[in-house]
Scaffold this motif. Structure first.
Motif, PDB file in Angstrom:
ATOM      1  N   GLY A  29       0.816  -1.223   0.000  1.00 28.11           N
ATOM      2  CA  GLY A  29       0.000   0.000   0.000  1.00 28.11           C
ATOM      3  C   GLY A  29       0.848   1.271   0.000  1.00 28.11           C
ATOM      4  O   GLY A  29       0.319   2.374   0.047  1.00 28.11           O
ATOM      5  N   GLY A  30       2.188   1.117   0.000  1.00 33.96           N
ATOM      6  CA  GLY A  30       3.060   2.284  -0.057  1.00 33.96           C
ATOM      7  C   GLY A  30       3.372   2.892   1.307  1.00 33.96           C
ATOM      8  O   GLY A  30       4.045   3.925   1.392  1.00 33.96           O
ATOM      9  N   LYS A  31       2.888   2.274   2.371  1.00 35.51           N
ATOM     10  CA  LYS A  31       3.201   2.765   3.732  1.00 35.51           C
ATOM     11  C   LYS A  31       4.296   1.866   4.316  1.00 35.51           C
ATOM     12  O   LYS A  31       4.528   0.768   3.821  1.00 35.51           O
ATOM     13  N   ILE A  32       4.909   2.348   5.403  1.00 37.68           N
ATOM     14  CA  ILE A  32       5.961   1.531   6.018  1.00 37.68           C
ATOM     15  C   ILE A  32       5.330   0.299   6.691  1.00 37.68           C
ATOM     16  O   ILE A  32       4.337   0.394   7.401  1.00 37.68           O
ATOM     17  N   HIS A  33       5.956  -0.827   6.437  1.00 42.78           N
ATOM     18  CA  HIS A  33       5.458  -2.124   6.900  1.00 42.78           C
ATOM     19  C   HIS A  33       5.451  -2.179   8.440  1.00 42.78           C
ATOM     20  O   HIS A  33       6.471  -1.899   9.076  1.00 42.78           O
ATOM     21  N   GLY A  34       4.295  -2.553   9.005  1.00 47.51           N
ATOM     22  CA  GLY A  34       4.179  -2.655  10.464  1.00 47.51           C
ATOM     23  C   GLY A  34       5.171  -3.645  11.044  1.00 47.51           C
ATOM     24  O   GLY A  34       5.707  -3.441  12.136  1.00 47.51           O
ATOM     25  N   ASN A  69      -1.200   5.638  13.601  1.00 51.32           N
ATOM     26  CA  ASN A  69      -1.037   6.449  12.385  1.00 51.32           C
ATOM     27  C   ASN A  69      -0.072   5.744  11.450  1.00 51.32           C
ATOM     28  O   ASN A  69       0.955   5.243  11.909  1.00 51.32           O
ATOM     29  N   PRO A  70      -0.376   5.712  10.153  1.00 52.20           N
ATOM     30  CA  PRO A  70       0.574   5.072   9.228  1.00 52.20           C
ATOM     31  C   PRO A  70       1.847   5.907   9.092  1.00 52.20           C
ATOM     32  O   PRO A  70       1.833   7.115   9.330  1.00 52.20           O
ATOM     33  N   ILE A  71       2.938   5.238   8.733  1.00 51.88           N
ATOM     34  CA  ILE A  71       4.220   5.922   8.551  1.00 51.88           C
ATOM     35  C   ILE A  71       4.540   5.934   7.059  1.00 51.88           C
ATOM     36  O   ILE A  71       4.421   4.917   6.378  1.00 51.88           O
ATOM     37  N   GLU A  72       4.900   7.105   6.564  1.00 56.47           N
ATOM     38  CA  GLU A  72       5.158   7.270   5.124  1.00 56.47           C
ATOM     39  C   GLU A  72       6.649   7.116   4.831  1.00 56.47           C
ATOM     40  O   GLU A  72       7.496   7.397   5.693  1.00 56.47           O
ATOM     41  N   ILE A  73       6.936   6.725   3.569  1.00 59.57           N
ATOM     42  CA  ILE A  73       8.329   6.676   3.104  1.00 59.57           C
ATOM     43  C   ILE A  73       8.906   8.095   3.217  1.00 59.57           C
ATOM     44  O   ILE A  73       8.226   9.077   2.919  1.00 59.57           O
ATOM     45  N   GLY A  74      10.155   8.206   3.673  1.00 63.34           N
ATOM     46  CA  GLY A  74      10.823   9.508   3.774  1.00 63.34           C
ATOM     47  C   GLY A  74      10.653  10.164   5.131  1.00 63.34           C
ATOM     48  O   GLY A  74      11.307  11.175   5.408  1.00 63.34           O
TER      49      GLY A  74
END
Ligand code: GDP
Length: 188
Positions: A29-34, A69-74
């Motif tokens: 999904g483009g978010k950082i893997h849990g 909260n999801p974590i985004e790349i970068g």
């Protein structure tokens, strides 16, 4: 077991970690893997517990990892860990995970979790750990919260053990859930 160890403060073993999140850590999904975040948390819990105990440690349990909260790349993920509680050979390490958008400076709280770690000696037996000096209100608060979590867990276990899963009381608890009871496959 070794001789009774001395006391240490929570400051003596606190650990901080900051990591920039790379595309290779993302999920479909483009978010950082849990799972990647969990693995970093396990490492920091190990480092903190090992600093306090002065021994090798293993993870015994993890209390609630809610990804708030999801974590985004970068983004820059920061983890702060400290000892919340010590028993004879167990320690509870509290970890707060935050993620910062380094362009905007916006910081979000991603999760707070509590890892129970157990100290081991060289033979693999449980080892005594130093006591904990509670030097601040926050130290006392976190220790008490850990005690309450442990008591709630024990209470829960007792209730669970005292109830047969097919007793009328247990079956009554199933009402209202999104299930269909179909016990035809029972082999016991
Ligand atoms: P708390 O447990 O109620 O204090 O909830 P928080 O979300 O604030 O923090 C979770 C855990 O992360 C705490 O229990 C601490 O173990 C750890 N922690 C939070 N803030 C700090 C900090 O500033 N330094 C260190 N070393 N650990 C922290």
């Amino acid at each position: 077991m070794a001789t009774t160890p001395a006391f240490k403060t929570t400051r003596d073993s606190e650990v901080f970690l900051s990591m920039l999140m790379q595309p290779s850590h993302s999920n479909f999904g483009g978010k950082i893997h849990g799972g990647y975040i969990l693995s970093l948390m396990d490492q920091i819990a190990f480092a903190c517990a090992s600093k306090h105990s002065g021994t090798y440690c293993v993870t015994a349990s993890v209390d609630t990892v809610n990804f708030r909260n999801p974590i985004e790349i970068g983004e820059l993920v920061t983890m702060k860990a400290s000892i919340n509680y010590v028993g004879r050979s167990s320690m509870v390490v509290g970890i707060r995970v935050e993620s910062e958008n380094i362009q905007s400076g916006f910081v979000k709280h991603c999760n707070s979790s509590y890892f129970t770690m157990v100290a081991k000696d060289e033979a693999g037996d449980t080892a005594l750990v130093p006591g904990l000096v509670l030097a601040t209100e926050s130290d006392v608060n976190r220790f008490l919260k850990s005690v309450r979590r442990l008591e709630a867990k024990q209470q829960n276990r007792k209730i669970q053990e005292s109830l047969h899963p097919l007793s009328p009381t247990s079956l009554a608890l199933l009402e209202g859930y999104n299930i269909r009871l179909n016990l035809t496959d029972q082999h016991e």
